[in-house]
Scaffold this active site. Structure first.
Site, PDB file in Angstrom:
ATOM      1  N   SER A 187       0.832  -1.213   0.000  1.00 10.32           N
ATOM      2  CA  SER A 187       0.000   0.000   0.000  1.00 10.32           C
ATOM      3  C   SER A 187       0.860   1.254   0.000  1.00 10.32           C
ATOM      4  O   SER A 187       1.950   1.274   0.592  1.00 10.32           O
ATOM      5  CB  SER A 187      -0.868  -0.007   1.268  1.00 10.32           C
ATOM      6  OG  SER A 187      -1.455   1.250   1.464  1.00 10.32           O
ATOM      7  N   TYR A 200      -1.981  -1.198  10.797  1.00 14.69           N
ATOM      8  CA  TYR A 200      -2.274  -1.817   9.499  1.00 14.69           C
ATOM      9  C   TYR A 200      -1.153  -1.487   8.502  1.00 14.69           C
ATOM     10  O   TYR A 200      -0.606  -2.371   7.836  1.00 14.69           O
ATOM     11  CB  TYR A 200      -3.632  -1.323   8.969  1.00 14.69           C
ATOM     12  CG  TYR A 200      -3.727  -1.366   7.466  1.00 14.69           C
ATOM     13  CD1 TYR A 200      -3.935  -2.571   6.801  1.00 14.69           C
ATOM     14  CD2 TYR A 200      -3.561  -0.202   6.699  1.00 14.69           C
ATOM     15  CE1 TYR A 200      -3.982  -2.611   5.417  1.00 14.69           C
ATOM     16  CE2 TYR A 200      -3.603  -0.242   5.323  1.00 14.69           C
ATOM     17  CZ  TYR A 200      -3.809  -1.438   4.682  1.00 14.69           C
ATOM     18  OH  TYR A 200      -3.834  -1.485   3.315  1.00 14.69           O
ATOM     19  N   LYS A 243       2.018  -3.861   6.486  1.00 13.32           N
ATOM     20  CA  LYS A 243       2.408  -3.861   5.059  1.00 13.32           C
ATOM     21  C   LYS A 243       3.912  -3.627   4.950  1.00 13.32           C
ATOM     22  O   LYS A 243       4.602  -4.304   4.186  1.00 13.32           O
ATOM     23  CB  LYS A 243       1.652  -2.768   4.297  1.00 13.32           C
ATOM     24  CG  LYS A 243       0.163  -2.997   4.162  1.00 13.32           C
ATOM     25  CD  LYS A 243      -0.140  -4.167   3.246  1.00 13.32           C
ATOM     26  CE  LYS A 243      -1.623  -4.383   3.023  1.00 13.32           C
ATOM     27  NZ  LYS A 243      -1.921  -5.658   2.371  1.00 13.32           N
TER      28      LYS A 243
HETATM   29  C1  UD1 Z   1      -7.139   4.478   3.589  1.00 16.71           C
HETATM   30  C2  UD1 Z   1      -5.974   4.123   4.489  1.00 16.71           C
HETATM   31  C3  UD1 Z   1      -4.950   3.375   3.691  1.00 16.71           C
HETATM   32  C4  UD1 Z   1      -5.572   2.150   3.080  1.00 16.71           C
HETATM   33  C5  UD1 Z   1      -6.760   2.568   2.208  1.00 16.71           C
HETATM   34  C6  UD1 Z   1      -7.478   1.323   1.749  1.00 16.71           C
HETATM   35  C7  UD1 Z   1      -5.841   5.875   6.221  1.00 16.71           C
HETATM   36  C8  UD1 Z   1      -5.009   6.960   6.794  1.00 16.71           C
HETATM   37  N1  UD1 Z   1      -5.395   5.302   5.088  1.00 16.71           N
HETATM   38  O1  UD1 Z   1      -6.685   5.384   2.597  1.00 16.71           O
HETATM   39  O2  UD1 Z   1      -3.912   2.999   4.548  1.00 16.71           O
HETATM   40  O3  UD1 Z   1      -4.619   1.475   2.288  1.00 16.71           O
HETATM   41  O4  UD1 Z   1      -7.675   3.337   2.985  1.00 16.71           O
HETATM   42  O5  UD1 Z   1      -8.393   1.656   0.763  1.00 16.71           O
HETATM   43  O6  UD1 Z   1      -6.877   5.536   6.734  1.00 16.71           O
HETATM   44  N2  UD1 Z   1     -13.064  10.765   3.158  1.00 16.71           N
HETATM   45  C9  UD1 Z   1     -14.129  11.582   3.448  1.00 16.71           C
HETATM   46  N3  UD1 Z   1     -15.274  11.012   3.925  1.00 16.71           N
HETATM   47  C10 UD1 Z   1     -15.406   9.662   4.108  1.00 16.71           C
HETATM   48  C11 UD1 Z   1     -14.301   8.832   3.799  1.00 16.71           C
HETATM   49  C12 UD1 Z   1     -13.151   9.422   3.327  1.00 16.71           C
HETATM   50  O7  UD1 Z   1     -14.053  12.806   3.306  1.00 16.71           O
HETATM   51  O8  UD1 Z   1     -16.476   9.211   4.551  1.00 16.71           O
HETATM   52  C13 UD1 Z   1     -11.829  11.362   2.591  1.00 16.71           C
HETATM   53  C14 UD1 Z   1     -10.567  11.129   3.394  1.00 16.71           C
HETATM   54  O9  UD1 Z   1     -10.379  12.137   4.356  1.00 16.71           O
HETATM   55  C15 UD1 Z   1      -9.497  11.138   2.289  1.00 16.71           C
HETATM   56  C16 UD1 Z   1     -10.234  10.565   1.072  1.00 16.71           C
HETATM   57  O10 UD1 Z   1     -11.617  10.739   1.354  1.00 16.71           O
HETATM   58  O11 UD1 Z   1      -9.122  12.463   1.982  1.00 16.71           O
HETATM   59  C17 UD1 Z   1      -9.967   9.087   0.837  1.00 16.71           C
HETATM   60  O12 UD1 Z   1     -10.217   8.369   2.044  1.00 16.71           O
HETATM   61  P1  UD1 Z   1     -10.277   6.759   2.071  1.00 16.71           P
HETATM   62  O13 UD1 Z   1     -11.123   6.260   0.962  1.00 16.71           O
HETATM   63  O14 UD1 Z   1     -10.635   6.342   3.463  1.00 16.71           O
HETATM   64  O15 UD1 Z   1      -8.790   6.311   1.735  1.00 16.71           O
HETATM   65  P2  UD1 Z   1      -7.400   6.761   2.419  1.00 16.71           P
HETATM   66  O16 UD1 Z   1      -7.604   7.379   3.724  1.00 16.71           O
HETATM   67  O17 UD1 Z   1      -6.635   7.518   1.391  1.00 16.71           O
END
Ligand code: UD1
Length: 334
Positions: A124, A149, A153
Site C-alpha cells: 500500500s 495496518y 504492510k
Molecule cells: C485508507 C488508508 C490506507 C488504506 C486505504 C485502503 C488511512 C489513513 N489510510 O486510505 O492505509 O490502504 O484506505 O483503501 O486511513 N473521506 C471523506 N469522507 C469519508 C471517507 C473518506 O471525506 O467518509 C476522505 C478522506 O479524508 C481522504 C479521502 O476521502 O481524503 C480518501 O479516504 P479513504 O477512501 O478512506 O482512503 P485513504 O484514507 O486515502
C-alpha cells in the site's frame, strides 16, 4: 502451473482472479471468507466461464496450506489476504500483527518447501508515511506509517526483501496500491464493505443509494485545490491488470522490485463527488466535518517506473470509476 491467489474472494483479489484467467493463467484461490462471501467465487466463475479451484482456508494454517501446495502445481503467489481496517488496527494492533505477518510467513515457508519462487505482494502507498514529498517514487524511504495496518504492510515488505536476499532464485514484486475504486464491468464483483464504510467511494455509493443520509467530508481546510483531501484513485480493473504485468515481470527477474500502482493524478474529495454526480446523474448530499485523525492532505503516485518496467499504465478515467462503482452498488441492492 497455477497462480495461488490468497484473498481471491475479496474486492481486489476477485478482480485480479478475473483478469488473470482472461490472460490465460490458471488460478487457485485461498480465502477464509472472513470478510468476503463464497458467492464471489461463483461470480468469478461466471465472468471467466470456467471453474476456479478454491480452498476455504486461512493461509496462517500451515497444514492446510501444505495440502494445497501438494495438490496443486503452484509456481507463483499473489498475496492479497489480510486485515485492512485502519481504525480497527489502532484498537487491536496484535490482531493485525498476528494475522497479517503470520499469513505472509506461512505462505513463504510453504513456498520454500514446495520450490515456489515468485511472490507478488499486495502492499500500500500507506508505507510512504507522512514525510515524503509528492508524487511518491518507489526509491523514497518507507516505513513511517501512521497505524498498525500500514506497519504490517511495511514489515511484510521488509521480510520479503530478506527472503529474496537469502535465495537468489527468488522473485519478489511489491505492489504499492494507491486508492482502488470502481468495479468489474459485469457488475458481478465489486467492493462490499461490512457495515458503515470507512473508505470514500463505498460511502458515496451508499449515500447515492439512500443507505446513508449524508456523506461526511473529512475537512475542507487542507492546502489543496478546494481544501479537501487529494488521493490517487485507480480503477480496480486497471489495478488488477498491474498484477498480470507484475507476474510477467516476476517470471523474467529475480530479486525484489517495487512498483506503484496508481494513475499519477490526484483528485480531491469534492472533485470525486462532482465526477460521481456527473457520471451517474445522482445527487450526493454532503456536509463538511472535522479532519479524520491520521489523514494526509494530498498524495499521488509517480507511475513512471511501472510504465517503463512493467509496461503498464492505468487507462480508465475517474468517470469510468464512478460509473462502475455505482453500477455495482445498484446491482447489489437493486
Ligand atoms: C485508507 C488508508 C490506507 C488504506 C486505504 C485502503 C488511512 C489513513 N489510510 O486510505 O492505509 O490502504 O484506505 O483503501 O486511513 N473521506 C471523506 N469522507 C469519508 C471517507 C473518506 O471525506 O467518509 C476522505 C478522506 O479524508 C481522504 C479521502 O476521502 O481524503 C480518501 O479516504 P479513504 O477512501 O478512506 O482512503 P485513504 O484514507 O486515502
Amino acid at each position: 502451473m497455477a497462480v495461488l491467489l490468497s484473498g481471491g474472494a475479496g474486492y481486489i483479489g476477485s478482480h485480479i482472479a478475473a483478469e488473470l484467467i482472461e490472460h490465460g493463467y490458471d488460478v487457485v484461490i485461498a480465502d477464509d471468507f472472513s470478510n468476503s462471501s463464497p458467492d464471489v467465487i461463483a461470480a468469478i466463475e461466471h465472468i471467466s466461464g470456467r471453474p476456479v479451484p478454491c480452498y476455504a482456508i486461512d493461509v496462517k494454517d500451515n497444514l492446510a496450506l501444505d495440502k494445497l501446495f501438494s495438490e496443486q502445481h503452484i509456481d507463483s503467489v499473489i498475496h492479497c489476504a489480510g486485515f485492512k481496517a485502519v481504525g480497527e488496527s489502532v484498537r487491536l494492533p496484535l490482531k493485525y500483527y498476528r494475522n497479517n505477518i503470520d499469513s505472509a510467513i506461512t505462505i513463504l515457508e510453504a513456498m520454500q518447501k514446495h520450490g515456489c519462487k515468485r511472490f507478488v505482494f499486495s502492499s500500500s502507498a500507506t508505507v510512504y508515511g507522512s514525510e515524503n514529498p509528492v508524487p511518491y517514487t518507489e526509491s523514497m524511504p518507507a516505513g513511517s506509517c501512521s497505524n498498525p495496518y500500514g506497519r504490517t504492510k511495511y514489515f511484510i515488505e521488509e521480510m520479503l526483501k530478506d527472503a529474496a536476499n537469502a535465495d537468489n532464485t527468488m522473485s519478489v514484486v511489491l505492489l504499492r496500491y494507491f486508492n482502488p475504486i470502481g468495479a468489474h464491468e459485469s457488475a458481478l464483483i465489486g467492493e462490499r464493505p461490512n457495515g458503515i464504510p470507512n473508505n470514500l467511494m463505498p460511502y458515496i455509493t451508499q449515500t447515492a443509494a439512500g443507505i446513508r443520509e449524508t456523506l461526511n467530508i473529512f475537512g475542507n481546510d487542507y492546502p489543496t485545490i478546494d481544501g479537501t483531501g487529494v488521493r490517487d484513485y485507480i480503477h480496480v480493473v486497471d489495478l488488477a491488470k498491474g498484477h498480470v504485468a507484475a507476474l510477467g515481470y516476476a517470471s523474467r527477474h529475480t530479486g525484489t522490485a517495487i512498483f506503484n500502482l496508481g494513475t499519477g493524478k490526484g483528485t480531491s474529495v469534492l472533485e470525486l463527488v462532482r465526477a460521481f454526480e456527473r457520471a451517474t446523474g445522482m445527487a450526493i448530499p454532503y456536509k463538511v466535518t472535522g479532519r479524520r485523525p491520521g489523514d494526509l492532505a494530498a498524495y499521488w503516485a509517480d507511475t513512471s517506473k511501472a510504465e517503463a518496467e512493467l509496461n503498464w499504465h492505468a487507462e480508465k478515467t475517474i468517470e469510468d470509476m464512478c460509473r462502475d462503482s455505482w453500477r455495482f452498488q445498484k446491482a447489489l441492492h437493486g
